[in-house]
Scaffold this active site. Structure first.
Site, PDB file in Angstrom:
ATOM      1  N   CYS A   1     -15.302  46.228 -11.310  1.00 19.89           N
ATOM      2  CA  CYS A   1     -14.830  47.172 -10.124  1.00 19.89           C
ATOM      3  C   CYS A   1     -14.601  48.792 -10.762  1.00 19.89           C
ATOM      4  O   CYS A   1     -15.626  49.452 -10.041  1.00 19.89           O
ATOM      5  CB  CYS A   1     -13.728  46.573  -9.543  1.00 19.89           C
ATOM      6  SG  CYS A   1     -12.147  46.794 -10.410  1.00 19.89           S
TER       7      CYS A   1
ATOM      8  N   HIS B   1      -7.624  46.237  -8.364  1.00 19.59           N
ATOM      9  CA  HIS B   1      -8.890  46.511  -7.868  1.00 19.59           C
ATOM     10  C   HIS B   1      -9.270  47.720  -7.112  1.00 19.59           C
ATOM     11  O   HIS B   1      -8.420  48.336  -6.779  1.00 19.59           O
ATOM     12  CB  HIS B   1      -9.216  45.175  -6.999  1.00 19.59           C
ATOM     13  CG  HIS B   1     -10.615  45.046  -6.410  1.00 19.59           C
ATOM     14  ND1 HIS B   1     -11.592  44.569  -7.419  1.00 19.59           N
ATOM     15  CD2 HIS B   1     -11.211  45.285  -5.525  1.00 19.59           C
ATOM     16  CE1 HIS B   1     -12.776  44.666  -6.790  1.00 19.59           C
ATOM     17  NE2 HIS B   1     -12.622  44.937  -5.439  1.00 19.59           N
TER      18      HIS B   1
ATOM     19  N   HIS C   1     -18.182  47.287  -3.809  1.00 20.16           N
ATOM     20  CA  HIS C   1     -17.645  47.105  -4.738  1.00 20.16           C
ATOM     21  C   HIS C   1     -17.990  45.973  -5.744  1.00 20.16           C
ATOM     22  O   HIS C   1     -18.888  45.189  -4.953  1.00 20.16           O
ATOM     23  CB  HIS C   1     -16.018  46.891  -4.428  1.00 20.16           C
ATOM     24  CG  HIS C   1     -15.939  45.531  -3.676  1.00 20.16           C
ATOM     25  ND1 HIS C   1     -14.791  44.645  -3.923  1.00 20.16           N
ATOM     26  CD2 HIS C   1     -16.653  44.790  -2.668  1.00 20.16           C
ATOM     27  CE1 HIS C   1     -14.771  43.538  -3.328  1.00 20.16           C
ATOM     28  NE2 HIS C   1     -15.988  43.510  -2.516  1.00 20.16           N
TER      29      HIS C   1
END
Length: 362
Positions: free
Chosen positions: A277, A325, A337
């Site tokens: 990520c 994240h 993402h």
């Protein structure tokens, strides 16, 4: 008569032997050990109650928790790797400075040696000192000035040697400290790598135990949970008044990130074939000419924060309380993402996960 007596005596002896033998037999029999009494059978432990089977939703939440833990460990791995690179580069830099310092020391020693040899040739007087002893006043003054300059040069030379030697000692100490830190970060990397692999393996094991139909239902449950979260987020009116206009750099970052759609998530990856990520967000902004930290936690900690009502395309949305994240806002309530292992870079609802906050790389 004698025969009768002998016969009678024999009978008496035989009877006596029989009588004497009988108690011995009885004692011998009574001395023999008796067999132990039969032990009662040990009670059988009651069977453990069967564990109730987990619902598919519980399995989904457990898998999600494992992947979240893997994401935290991935951040730890990436940070340790980044620090290790920095320390390795610093060690190389210090090594060059040590080499240059030693070369400088050698040059200074050669110059000092030349000055000492000149003094020796002049009977212990530096060059020009003998000319100070002239009877000519003007020549005396000129050479006295040169002698003073020579003394200063020698003093400066010795001072420079001392400073250079002190610098070398500092460089060597710093190199040793950085080497210790480098080794510590390598240990952290190895520990984080094991944790990542263990968590991913546990999550995949849970998934593999499901039938094909259950895995399909699991994916639907995941999508439904994201849809519910996104809908609730949009219902707050969060998009009202949001600017859909990106800066030129933000536009380039968004274009780069969206071009990676379909590439797999791989922990620790920074492209070009796969990403995690924060690897995606870092590389996207690097393509736009901006250097940002490597991990989602560091991006959250170090980049300027903006209110969600001021969010614009290119900004980064950080998720979960531990900042484990991150995704890039692309406008219209969506992010691009790299979700997790087993998934590809994709577009998702910006509110489909728990939002911690928003940061701006520019």
């Amino acid at each position: 008569m004698n025969r009768r007596r002998r016969a009678k005596a024999a009978i008496i002896v035989a009877c006596a032997l029989t009588v004497l033998a009988s108690p011995a037999l009885t004692l011998q029999a009574s001395a023999a050990p008796l067999p132990p009494p039969a032990q009662p059978a040990a009670p059988t432990a009651p069977a453990a109650p069967a564990q109730p089977k987990k619902t598919l939703e519980e399995v989904r939440q457990e898998i999600e928790a494992l992947y979240r833990q893997a994401a935290v460990a991935t951040d730890a791995y990436n940070l340790a790797e980044e620090k290790a690179k920095e320390q390795s580069d610093e060690i190389v830099k210090l090594a060059r400075m040590i080499v240059e310092g030693r070369e400088k020391i050698d040059d200074l020693k050669a110059r000092a040696g030349a000055a000492a040899r000149a003094q020796y040739r002049n009977g212990g007087l530096p060059d020009g000192a003998q000319f100070v002893l002239t009877d000519d006043p003007q020549l005396f003054l000129d050479n006295a000035g040169r002698l003073k300059e020579g003394h200063k040069a020698t003093k400066d030379l010795l001072g420079e040697m001392t400073r250079t030697q002190a610098e070398l000692t500092t460089y060597a100490k710093d190199a040793s400290i950085n080497w210790t830190k480098l080794e510590a970060n390598r240990v952290k990397q190895a520990k984080a790598k094991k944790e990542i692999n263990d968590k991913i393996a546990a999550a995949r094991k849970l998934e593999s135990e499901l039938a094909a139909e259950e895995r399909a239902r699991l994916l639907r449950l995941e999508q439904q949970a994201q849809y519910r979260a996104q809908t609730a987020w949009l219902d707050t009116g969060v998009l009202k008044g949001l600017s859909g206009k990106a800066t030129p750099a933000g536009k380039r970052a968004v274009e780069f990130a969206t071009q990676q759609i379909g590439k797999p998530y791989v922990w620790g990856a920074e492209g070009p074939g796969s990403y995690d990520c924060s690897g995606l967000t870092q590389t996207a902004w690097a393509s736009a000419g901006h250097t940002i930290p490597r991990t989602s936690q560091e991006q959250w900690r170090l980049l300027p924060r903006v209110d969600i009502k001021d969010m614009r395309p290119g900004d980064l949305i950080v998720y979960f309380k531990d900042a484990s994240h991150i995704g890039m806002y692309v406008g219209n309530g969506a992010i691009v993402h790299a979700p997790r292992p087993g998934r590809n870079v994709t577009i998702a609802g910006a509110g489909s996960m728990e939002i911690l906050g928003v940061v701006r790389p520019e």
